[in-house]
Design a protein around this motif. Structure first.
Motif, PDB file in Angstrom:
ATOM      1  N   MET A 183     -12.489  31.989   2.569  1.00 38.47           N
ATOM      2  CA  MET A 183     -11.886  32.847   3.931  1.00 38.47           C
ATOM      3  C   MET A 183     -11.110  31.606   4.320  1.00 38.47           C
ATOM      4  N   ARG A 184     -10.678  32.637   5.802  1.00 43.95           N
ATOM      5  CA  ARG A 184      -9.631  31.831   6.539  1.00 43.95           C
ATOM      6  C   ARG A 184     -10.213  31.848   7.554  1.00 43.95           C
ATOM      7  N   VAL A 185     -10.295  30.283   8.301  1.00 43.98           N
ATOM      8  CA  VAL A 185     -11.119  30.052   9.430  1.00 43.98           C
ATOM      9  C   VAL A 185     -10.495  29.486  10.572  1.00 43.98           C
ATOM     10  N   VAL A 186     -10.789  29.899  11.464  1.00 42.52           N
ATOM     11  CA  VAL A 186     -10.109  29.005  12.588  1.00 42.52           C
ATOM     12  C   VAL A 186     -11.202  27.993  13.464  1.00 42.52           C
ATOM     13  N   ILE A 187     -10.556  26.493  13.333  1.00 43.90           N
ATOM     14  CA  ILE A 187     -12.125  25.948  13.961  1.00 43.90           C
ATOM     15  C   ILE A 187     -11.858  25.487  15.475  1.00 43.90           C
ATOM     16  N   VAL A 188     -12.371  26.093  16.597  1.00 44.03           N
ATOM     17  CA  VAL A 188     -12.519  26.116  18.255  1.00 44.03           C
ATOM     18  C   VAL A 188     -13.656  24.874  18.220  1.00 44.03           C
ATOM     19  N   GLU A 189     -13.450  23.429  18.144  1.00 46.36           N
ATOM     20  CA  GLU A 189     -13.462  21.672  18.771  1.00 46.36           C
ATOM     21  C   GLU A 189     -12.864  20.574  19.370  1.00 46.36           C
ATOM     22  N   ASP A 190     -13.344  20.763  20.246  1.00 46.24           N
ATOM     23  CA  ASP A 190     -12.471  19.857  21.371  1.00 46.24           C
ATOM     24  C   ASP A 190     -13.020  18.241  20.682  1.00 46.24           C
ATOM     25  N   ASN A 191     -14.406  18.257  20.133  1.00 47.65           N
ATOM     26  CA  ASN A 191     -14.600  17.042  19.534  1.00 47.65           C
ATOM     27  C   ASN A 191     -13.547  16.614  18.001  1.00 47.65           C
ATOM     28  N   VAL A 192     -13.299  15.747  18.182  1.00 46.89           N
ATOM     29  CA  VAL A 192     -12.203  15.427  16.848  1.00 46.89           C
ATOM     30  C   VAL A 192     -13.364  14.935  16.322  1.00 46.89           C
ATOM     31  N   LEU A 193     -14.143  14.466  15.813  1.00 48.48           N
ATOM     32  CA  LEU A 193     -14.635  13.959  14.509  1.00 48.48           C
ATOM     33  C   LEU A 193     -15.593  14.997  14.058  1.00 48.48           C
ATOM     34  N   LEU A 194     -16.259  15.986  15.050  1.00 49.86           N
ATOM     35  CA  LEU A 194     -17.105  17.111  14.439  1.00 49.86           C
ATOM     36  C   LEU A 194     -15.838  18.218  13.652  1.00 49.86           C
ATOM     37  N   ALA A 195     -14.956  18.615  14.367  1.00 55.01           N
ATOM     38  CA  ALA A 195     -13.923  19.503  14.036  1.00 55.01           C
ATOM     39  C   ALA A 195     -13.265  18.793  12.370  1.00 55.01           C
ATOM     40  N   GLU A 196     -12.946  17.725  12.363  1.00 58.32           N
ATOM     41  CA  GLU A 196     -12.667  16.982  11.173  1.00 58.32           C
ATOM     42  C   GLU A 196     -13.569  17.245  10.657  1.00 58.32           C
ATOM     43  N   GLY A 197     -14.980  16.717  10.402  1.00 54.16           N
ATOM     44  CA  GLY A 197     -16.141  17.019   9.723  1.00 54.16           C
ATOM     45  C   GLY A 197     -16.175  18.584   9.237  1.00 54.16           C
ATOM     46  N   LEU A 198     -15.697  19.302  10.098  1.00 60.22           N
ATOM     47  CA  LEU A 198     -15.775  21.019   9.773  1.00 60.22           C
ATOM     48  C   LEU A 198     -14.785  21.534   8.697  1.00 60.22           C
ATOM     49  N   ARG A 199     -13.852  20.652   9.556  1.00 60.59           N
ATOM     50  CA  ARG A 199     -12.626  21.019   8.095  1.00 60.59           C
ATOM     51  C   ARG A 199     -13.047  20.788   6.924  1.00 60.59           C
ATOM     52  N   LEU A 200     -13.568  19.231   7.332  1.00 64.30           N
ATOM     53  CA  LEU A 200     -13.821  18.619   5.343  1.00 64.30           C
ATOM     54  C   LEU A 200     -14.413  19.519   4.274  1.00 64.30           C
ATOM     55  N   LEU A 201     -16.097  19.771   5.320  1.00 68.31           N
ATOM     56  CA  LEU A 201     -16.972  20.563   4.936  1.00 68.31           C
ATOM     57  C   LEU A 201     -16.534  22.211   4.392  1.00 68.31           C
ATOM     58  N   LEU A 202     -15.683  22.860   5.111  1.00 64.45           N
ATOM     59  CA  LEU A 202     -15.166  24.015   4.801  1.00 64.45           C
ATOM     60  C   LEU A 202     -14.024  23.904   3.907  1.00 64.45           C
ATOM     61  N   THR A 203     -13.167  22.929   3.627  1.00 68.75           N
ATOM     62  CA  THR A 203     -12.213  23.243   2.118  1.00 68.75           C
ATOM     63  C   THR A 203     -12.961  22.287   0.961  1.00 68.75           C
ATOM     64  N   THR A 204     -14.373  21.831   1.039  1.00 70.77           N
ATOM     65  CA  THR A 204     -14.774  20.943  -0.285  1.00 70.77           C
ATOM     66  C   THR A 204     -15.596  22.400  -0.775  1.00 70.77           C
ATOM     67  N   ALA A 205     -15.469  23.656   0.614  1.00 75.62           N
ATOM     68  CA  ALA A 205     -16.653  24.856  -0.213  1.00 75.62           C
ATOM     69  C   ALA A 205     -15.456  25.901  -0.684  1.00 75.62           C
ATOM     70  N   GLY A 206     -14.524  25.374  -0.266  1.00 73.05           N
ATOM     71  CA  GLY A 206     -13.402  26.228  -1.284  1.00 73.05           C
ATOM     72  C   GLY A 206     -13.056  27.620  -0.056  1.00 73.05           C
ATOM     73  N   HIS A 207     -13.011  26.454   0.969  1.00 69.69           N
ATOM     74  CA  HIS A 207     -11.811  27.589   2.245  1.00 69.69           C
ATOM     75  C   HIS A 207     -10.700  27.274   3.285  1.00 69.69           C
ATOM     76  N   GLU A 208      -9.985  28.055   3.034  1.00 72.30           N
ATOM     77  CA  GLU A 208      -8.247  27.796   4.029  1.00 72.30           C
ATOM     78  C   GLU A 208      -9.069  27.346   5.611  1.00 72.30           C
ATOM     79  N   VAL A 209      -8.659  26.257   6.107  1.00 72.91           N
ATOM     80  CA  VAL A 209      -8.674  26.322   7.425  1.00 72.91           C
ATOM     81  C   VAL A 209      -7.682  26.237   7.816  1.00 72.91           C
ATOM     82  N   VAL A 210      -7.217  27.370   8.957  1.00 75.13           N
ATOM     83  CA  VAL A 210      -6.110  27.983   9.287  1.00 75.13           C
ATOM     84  C   VAL A 210      -5.607  27.433  10.289  1.00 75.13           C
ATOM     85  N   ALA A 211      -6.061  27.172  10.965  1.00 75.96           N
ATOM     86  CA  ALA A 211      -6.030  26.484  12.567  1.00 75.96           C
ATOM     87  C   ALA A 211      -7.185  25.678  12.988  1.00 75.96           C
TER      88      ALA A 211
END
Length: 211
Positions: free
Chosen positions: A1-29
């Motif tokens: 699935m294609r996902v947009v992450i909206v988070e100002d905490n850089v560490l949490l945002a990066e953690g979400l990106r890694l979690l989602l990409t590892t699960a096979g999803h695409e972070v489009v922004a």
């Protein structure tokens, strides 16, 4: 699935990106403010957006209002909101538009990876996902009307309000789906709610009654 992450905490945002990409999803922004969120949805039309409640500049409720703007502009957009604390007003605002594909989770839930990904999948597919802590507070706040429910019916109501289907509830409670269907019917009858058994609408009905 294609996902947009909206988070100002850089560490949490990066953690979400890694979690989602590892699960096979695409972070489009990945953006950190409400205006950038709206622009990202306009450009990418993601399957679902993950949005922090508190965003710059005031860190109050910018995320919620941006999510509502996005869902008004693009009625098919799904949104999963993350919050540091249980804030019932924000949950109510998000659910009040009556459209499917919405979730409200505490940020702590992200650490429970399977639960988080399951909730994200439900929202992306048009379902509802509410954090159990939010549900518990709603149930506590309106305790008296629930006095007629049995312990099992309360368990079923709790899972219903989190967005689970009858089949999923049956699996979690280790009972038959027929038994769950009967409990759902009893719950609606005792709470004087319309006997709708259709996913998002039944969750909205329960939440409308509780809150």
């Amino acid at each position: 699935m294609r996902v947009v992450i909206v988070e100002d905490n850089v560490l949490l945002a990066e953690g979400l990106r890694l979690l989602l990409t590892t699960a096979g999803h695409e972070v489009v922004a990945r953006v950190d403010n409400a205006d950038a969120f709206v622009a990202a949805v306009d450009e990418h039309r993601p399957d679902v957006s993950i949005v922090d409640v508190r965003l710059p500049p005031s860190f109050r409720d910018e995320g919620i209002h941006a999510a509502l703007r996005v869902r008004r502009a693009h009625p098919g957009q799904k949104v999963l909101v993350l919050s540091q604390y249980v804030e019932e007003t924000y949950a109510g605002e998000l659910l009040s538009d009556g459209r499917p594909g919405v979730g409200y989770l505490l940020k702590d839930r992200v650490a429970r990876v399977e639960e988080f990904l399951d909730a994200l999948d439900r929202v992306a597919s048009g379902g509802t996902a509410l954090d159990p802590e939010v549900v518990a507070q709603l149930l506590t706040r309106r305790h008296d009307p629930l006095a007629a429910l049995t312990a099992r019916e309360r368990e079923v109501l709790d899972l219903m309000a989190q967005g689970y289907t009858n089949g999923e509830i049956a699996g979690k409670l280790v009972v038959t789906e027929r038994a769950v269907h009967k409990h759902v019917g009893n719950i609606f009858a005792k709470l004087d709610l319309p006997p709708s058994d259709s996913g998002h609408r039944r969750v909205l009905a329960v939440l409308a009654y509780l809150g």
